[in-house]
Motif scaffolding. Structure first.
Motif, PDB file in Angstrom:
ATOM      1  N   GLY A 167      -3.248   2.661  -7.611  1.00 33.86           N
ATOM      2  CA  GLY A 167      -3.615   3.403  -6.430  1.00 33.86           C
ATOM      3  C   GLY A 167      -3.502   4.514  -5.735  1.00 33.86           C
ATOM      4  O   GLY A 167      -2.234   5.365  -6.415  1.00 33.86           O
ATOM      5  N   PRO A 168      -3.720   5.067  -5.382  1.00 33.11           N
ATOM      6  CA  PRO A 168      -3.579   6.467  -4.376  1.00 33.11           C
ATOM      7  C   PRO A 168      -2.152   6.811  -3.444  1.00 33.11           C
ATOM      8  O   PRO A 168      -1.300   5.817  -3.595  1.00 33.11           O
ATOM      9  N   TRP A 169      -2.329   7.677  -3.785  1.00 35.86           N
ATOM     10  CA  TRP A 169      -0.645   7.883  -2.974  1.00 35.86           C
ATOM     11  C   TRP A 169      -0.810   7.642  -1.353  1.00 35.86           C
ATOM     12  O   TRP A 169       0.437   7.282  -0.782  1.00 35.86           O
TER      13      TRP A 169
END
Length: 273
Positions: free
Chosen positions: A181-183
């Motif tokens: 997933g994203p940061w």
């Protein structure tokens, strides 16, 4: 408003199509599921008020109490003015089937009616009695089937969610997740398809059509059903598939999404053995 049985297996049925499909009026073949439904015993009544249990009322029948292997201590009578929902407490006896299970399985089943008094009066007429599936359902009705699905254990994300496999030279591994997933947000969200338990979950199949309630001689094979054996009790025939493997308890209730409908008995030409 409900019943229970044990999933025995599947078969095919030749039926005259009475739906609005292009094959209406023609003979078609349907995949169906057979559920063995031994009689259920009603041993108590449970009253609810605003979602909370108010009182329980049990049968004085000693034979029923012995099967429960438990003392039923409540001697109170339910006051219909203190309740808004009435349920019956029942149990299924798997020993009456050939699956090899001995211990009874308890159920809580809703009672239909307009008022709490009507429901309570009807429930009291059932105390200590055995009920068959034909006393609860009619052919052509729609039901919701509730069961535990077939367990598949711990599985990876490819089998569990069907994600794409990695190319061979990407990371040295193929059947794994690309990223988590994203940061931000700074944690792994629940939407990320990761490895975990697959199957053995409680699931509800809505609007399953009940085609027939009959005697075991109609569908029994000489060799019995695979991994189940020969039926000894009445059976219930459902169109399509139901969750869970054979020998698993399947609960079915009147469909909650269909509204009030008059059952339309199907025209069954042949049940393939």
């Amino acid at each position: 408003m409900g019943f229970a049985g044990y999933k025995a297996g599947q078969t095919s049925v030749v039926i005259v199509d009475d739906t609005m499909r292009p094959t209406k009026g023609q003979e078609i073949v349907l995949n169906c599921t057979i559920v063995e439904a031994p009689p259920i015993v009603i041993y108590g009544i449970r009253a609810y008020r605003d979602g909370m249990v108010v009182c329980d009322e049990f049968t004085p029948d000693e034979k029923v109490v012995l099967k429960l292997r438990q003392k039923l201590t409540s001697a109170k009578k339910i006051d219909e003015n203190s309740a808004d929902e009435i349920f019956v407490l029942a149990f299924v006896e798997p020993a009456k089937t050939g699956i090899g299970k001995k211990h009874i399985e308890r159920l809580q089943i809703a009672v239909g009616g307009n008022t709490a008094k009507e429901k309570l009066d009807y429930a009291r007429t059932l105390l200590g009695k055995e009920l068959s599936a034909s006393e609860v359902f009619k052919p052509g009705e729609y039901c919701d089937a509730v069961a535990i699905t077939k367990g598949k254990g711990w599985q990876g994300s490819v089998k569990r969610f069907g994600i794409a496999k990695q190319r061979r030279k990407a990371t040295g591994r193929v059947r794994h997740l690309g990223n988590l997933g994203p940061w931000h947000p700074g944690y792994v969200t629940y939407t990320i398809p990761q490895a975990g338990q697959m199957g053995y979950h409680k699931r509800t199949d809505y609007n399953k059509r009940l085609l027939k309630i009959g005697k075991p001689a109609d569908v029994n094979k000489k060799s019995g059903f695979k991994n189940y054996g020969v039926l000894k009790n009445d059976y219930v025939l459902f169109e399509g598939t139901l969750p869970g493997p054979v020998k698993r308890l399947v609960r079915f209730r009147k469909a909650i999404r269909k509204g009030e409908q008059k059952p339309k008995p199907p025209n069954i030409v042949q049940i393939v053995k």
